[in-house]
Design an enzyme around this catalytic site. Sequence first.
Site, PDB file in Angstrom:
ATOM      1  N   THR A 128      12.437  -7.502 -10.178  1.00 31.12           N
ATOM      2  CA  THR A 128      11.981  -8.869 -10.416  1.00 31.12           C
ATOM      3  C   THR A 128      10.750  -9.138  -9.576  1.00 31.12           C
ATOM      4  O   THR A 128      10.761  -8.966  -8.364  1.00 31.12           O
ATOM      5  CB  THR A 128      13.091  -9.871 -10.025  1.00 31.12           C
ATOM      6  N   CYS A 174       1.610   8.603  23.632  1.00 28.25           N
ATOM      7  CA  CYS A 174       2.640   7.779  24.276  1.00 28.25           C
ATOM      8  C   CYS A 174       3.034   6.580  23.438  1.00 28.25           C
ATOM      9  O   CYS A 174       4.109   6.040  23.591  1.00 28.25           O
ATOM     10  CB  CYS A 174       2.149   7.280  25.628  1.00 28.25           C
ATOM     11  N   SER A 226      -3.916  -3.029  -0.959  1.00 27.46           N
ATOM     12  CA  SER A 226      -2.819  -3.689  -0.243  1.00 27.46           C
ATOM     13  C   SER A 226      -3.212  -5.108   0.141  1.00 27.46           C
ATOM     14  O   SER A 226      -4.292  -5.336   0.682  1.00 27.46           O
ATOM     15  CB  SER A 226      -2.501  -2.896   1.023  1.00 27.46           C
ATOM     16  N   ASN A 254      -8.342   4.040   8.091  1.00 26.67           N
ATOM     17  CA  ASN A 254      -7.878   2.928   8.907  1.00 26.67           C
ATOM     18  C   ASN A 254      -8.133   3.103  10.401  1.00 26.67           C
ATOM     19  O   ASN A 254      -8.358   2.140  11.119  1.00 26.67           O
ATOM     20  CB  ASN A 254      -6.378   2.687   8.677  1.00 26.67           C
ATOM     21  N   GLY A 277       0.802  -1.217   0.000  1.00 33.59           N
ATOM     22  CA  GLY A 277       0.000   0.000   0.000  1.00 33.59           C
ATOM     23  C   GLY A 277       0.832   1.263   0.000  1.00 33.59           C
ATOM     24  O   GLY A 277       0.552   2.216  -0.726  1.00 33.59           O
ATOM     25  N   THR A 278       1.878   1.287   0.818  1.00 34.95           N
ATOM     26  CA  THR A 278       2.700   2.488   0.904  1.00 34.95           C
ATOM     27  C   THR A 278       3.363   2.802  -0.427  1.00 34.95           C
ATOM     28  O   THR A 278       3.365   3.944  -0.885  1.00 34.95           O
ATOM     29  CB  THR A 278       3.761   2.331   2.008  1.00 34.95           C
ATOM     30  N   GLN A 317      -7.971  -0.070   3.205  1.00 32.45           N
ATOM     31  CA  GLN A 317      -8.887  -0.508   4.260  1.00 32.45           C
ATOM     32  C   GLN A 317     -10.227  -0.932   3.704  1.00 32.45           C
ATOM     33  O   GLN A 317     -10.922  -1.755   4.287  1.00 32.45           O
ATOM     34  CB  GLN A 317      -9.109   0.632   5.276  1.00 32.45           C
TER      35      GLN A 317
END
Lengths: 229, 145, 393
Positions: free
Chosen positions: C246, C334, C208, C157, C77-78, C188
Amino acid sequence: MQNNTEFVLVKKESESSDVTSLFFKTAGGEKYEFLAGQYVDIVPPNIDGHGKSYTISSSPNDELVRITIKRQGAVSSALIEMGVGQKVSFEGPYGVFYPEENMKDVVMLAGGIGITPFVSVIKDHHDSKKDTKFILLYSNKTKSDATFAKKLTEIENNNNNLKTIYFTTQDKTGDENSRISADLVQKHVPDIQDKKFYICGSISFVRDVWKMLKSVEVPEENIYTESFY
Amino acid sequence: MSDKSVQNCSDGQDWIYTDEVREHFFFPKNILFDEANYNADGFGVVGSAECGDAMNVWIKVDPDTKRILECKWRTFGCASAIAAASMMSIMATENGGMTMEMAQKLKPEQIVERLGGLPDRKFHCSVLGHKALRNAVLDYLKNAK
Amino acid sequence: MNIMNEGIRVYLDNASTTPIDSEVLLNMTKNLSKNYGNPSSLHLEGRLSKKLINQSRQAIARVINADAKEIIFTSGGTESDNLAILGIARANKHSGRHIITSKIEHKAIIDACKVLEQEGFSVTYLDVDKNGLISINALKSSIKPDTILVSIMYANNEIGSIQPIKEIAGVLKKMDSQKPIFHTDACQAAVSLDIDVTKLGVDSMTISSSKIYGPKGVGCLYVKNGIKIAPQIVGGGQEGGLRSGTENSALIGGFADALTLANKKRVNDNQKIVELRDYFMNEILSKIKNVYINGGMEYRLPNNLNLSIKGVEGESLILMMDHYGIACSTGSACSSSDLNPSHVLMALKIPIDLAHCSVRFTLGRYTTKQEIDYTIKTLVKCVARIRSMSSIL
């Protein structure tokens, strides 16, 4: 120990593009007692809730109390934008980040605005002609970012007890052109096992320098830290 | 929720923090459950919900020895913050308890060492622990006058 | 329930990635072992590998109702998002330098746009409302004569919000002046929504494999015939010169199988999943106080539940849930490496203290009611435990 004291802003001085010094005197005119290296808690006008802790960058015998602030967020901006004549309360002074009387050899490691307690201590020792020897390792992006460089050089030229090494991380204007590293500390500081180390700066600066000193086996009890956040 | 008898269901994988952090996160010490009925000698706050980390610390100080008898806390924060608060409270009260000077001199790095280390991005949790205890001590000193 | 290492595991993080379907895995393993030839080679081994890729390409084209030639295989996907944004913008910059996207896109889209800003492009990042949806009017007003690309993700997502892709396509189609190219990130969406490109009206689409019970490390970009796109990875000239390297034919085969299967199972899976999700949500809302749903319910993926639980910091909750065998995720500061709360939650303008308290559960094809019941019970206990030591509330 004092507590809440009202101050009046007397003048402002720009130290660099994002650092400003604010000079205060007490509203009542009395001298403000503090130890070099201590900090105060300030809630600026127009800010709700918690203020922040700021180290006093002037030394105890200076006429005005100076707070030197780097613009980083809402609280620091509100302080920097205060107008001359405006009043604000300081709570404190607090803190134990100063060398003890019996310390003869002190190494100070400052990251950026972390210079504030050190400039206060250095000037205080210079003015009172104390004989503690200081080695200051001062890290900034460039030499022109080094707040108080001029004052420090002036003291260094008149006092054998201060040696300053400028580290620059983004250009080659410093004495060393990199971050403070174990090798460079050992290069500039003889007998590191016998020295007391004071580290001041951002949380990440203090953390990295502390880890670095531990990696060359500086004992924990010889390290003192103050993180700004 | 039974305590030690609950084994980590996903054992075999490395915990992302040290064993000490895991211990203090799952079995934290010195939480103050009953705020309303606790008569603290000093109270310190640091951080806020907006910051994502907030610690409240309450201390009781022995009137004769002036050492910290009890150190209780409540924390809103990640596992490292909870572990740092717990470890700080132990360090404040062990060996007869810290004096006010010792408590003010407690370094965040000492908390990190006792926890066996923290990931770099979690170091600020130890700074919070140090600062919250310091604020509680300063509050005590202010009231004691 | 999955038993791993003699402990219970309940996997509720399918938006991050999905387990691989067992049949897909079987086929793929066979191919990895036997079908190892380089698809560019002229010998039999190469030709067999090439055949597998062609069949895969056709299978995917069938699912999305496109031409096989319009599918470019990538590493996921990226990469597809990067190829779409950078490739389309750079190839069409003579026609204009303005791009429109949204504030809740995946970082692959947002960061690719930031790269283009450094190259002199200007980008409009559309706001979303509290349901996580863009405004068609805002989109209309942001279109300029030099807009060359619009990229809006089909489904998000983090909060599962589903954008009005057909409507957007309709708006762009009606334009008198130069019509911008319309790309959508369907990573998604692919597992639960119809991704027929002619129905959607898109010119380009990212899929993806890792989100659709296929293998990781492979995906594709659909690019409508006639759309100019500049390759970002050059070399051997594979994929019609648009993506060199490839090809991993077994992986591509796995991707195609997974997509075909997902398309077949979509309706039934959705029905089961949405029932479980809604049951899960209602139970939580009735058993735990001060819980807020992030994002709207009406246009939302059937498997997504994103909540903020006041006083319970996200990372501490997911670590405790993990300890009891449940995998979920959080948008709290965090938990991220840059110590900022999720940009999607910030775009929704939810109070920042609640952003730190967010937790996301994304159900999947294999989720059972038994697992959900265990999760509810565990969540209640973990929340109570964390709240008992929290300084907030």
